[in-house]
Design an enzyme around this catalytic site. Structure first.
Site, PDB file in Angstrom:
ATOM      1  N   HIS A  93      34.944  41.421  32.662  1.00  0.00           N
ATOM      2  CA  HIS A  93      35.568  40.349  32.806  1.00  0.00           C
ATOM      3  C   HIS A  93      34.946  39.328  31.857  1.00  0.00           C
ATOM      4  O   HIS A  93      33.778  39.269  31.711  1.00  0.00           O
ATOM      5  CB  HIS A  93      35.462  39.720  34.260  1.00  0.00           C
ATOM      6  N   GLU A 161      42.649  39.481  28.410  1.00  0.00           N
ATOM      7  CA  GLU A 161      42.608  38.100  28.982  1.00  0.00           C
ATOM      8  C   GLU A 161      42.582  37.169  27.651  1.00  0.00           C
ATOM      9  O   GLU A 161      41.441  37.274  26.638  1.00  0.00           O
ATOM     10  CB  GLU A 161      41.154  37.777  29.219  1.00  0.00           C
TER      11      GLU A 161
END
Length: 244
Positions: A93, A161
């Site tokens: 992430h 992302e």
């Protein structure tokens, strides 16, 4: 291919709050045809989710150790997550990459550990604002993807992302999502051949009930990695309704 709605709680919700969230969802939840739902929660919340989530909803972790076991204080192994009932885990992430200096090689090692223990890794990639403004977003993201999938099997999910659009005042559009998702799909085909067609590519950038249908309606976007809108049950139900 089933759409995947992956709810990333980040560092939110105590076990008590997780139980209340799951109980509230249980009273109102109706499965959406063609949509898989997974809750990505802090490790301490997993037992509460295992005991209280409606049947058919998966749950998993937000990070995993690159090591199988041993003297790695504070780490959580893939075997531990699996034993707690998890079926998936996020690796790489953007917050882990930024705040914990995680390299592509470490992300790949974590993904391999996840797969070795029967967990589905959700591998995150994405570019920052400087890279976006230089017009290098596609090659930069694909380089990150290849490094993060080194030695990783095709049983994987990839989440894009747009780091450049998080907290910057910039807004990513559904077309931005599709541009990178299509590029990622091409890179997956190069690495995995025909198996790439079964790999879901998610978008993770300020997804909410108002925009999820447009984003997930793009040809190469197969779901969403949702942050803030995952914390309240009405928002989750709104996203499911939008995808019906």
């Amino acid at each position: 291919m089933q759409t995947l709605l992956a709810l990333n709680w980040k560092m939110n919700k105590t076990p008590t709050e997780a139980r209340s969230w799951a109980e509230e969802l249980t009273t109102k939840y109706a499965p959406a045809e063609g949509v898989d739902l997974a809750v990505l929660a802090p490790a301490l919340d997993l037992s509460a989710l295992a005991a209280n989530l409606p049947a058919g909803i998966a749950f998993g972790g937000q990070d995993v150790s690159a090591h199988e076991s041993g003297a790695y204080t504070g780490e959580i192994s893939a075997a531990m997550l699996k034993d707690a009932g998890a079926s998936c885990v996020v690796v790489g992430h953007s917050e882990r990459r930024e705040y914990h200096d995680e390299s592509d090689a470490x992300v790949a090692a974590k993904a391999r550990q996840a797969q070795a223990n029967g967990l589905l890794p959700i591998v995150c990639v994405g570019e920052n604002l400087d890279v976006r403004e230089r017009g290098e977003h596609v090659p930069q993201t694909l380089a990150q993807l290849r490094g993060s999938l080194e030695g990783v099997g095709a049983d994987v999910v990839v989440a894009y992302e747009p780091v450049w659009a998080i907290g910057t005042g910039k807004t990513a559009t559904a077309d931005d999502a599709e541009e990178l998702a299509a590029a990622i799909r091409g890179a997956l085909r190069e690495q995995y051949g025909a198996r790439a067609e079964g790999i879901r590519v998610l978008y993770g950038g300020s997804v909410k009930p108002e925009n999820i249908a447009e984003i997930c309606g793009k040809p190469n976007v197969n779901g969403a990695l949702v942050g803030g809108a995952s914390l309240k049950v009405p928002d989750v139900l709104g996203m499911l309704d939008a995808l019906r």
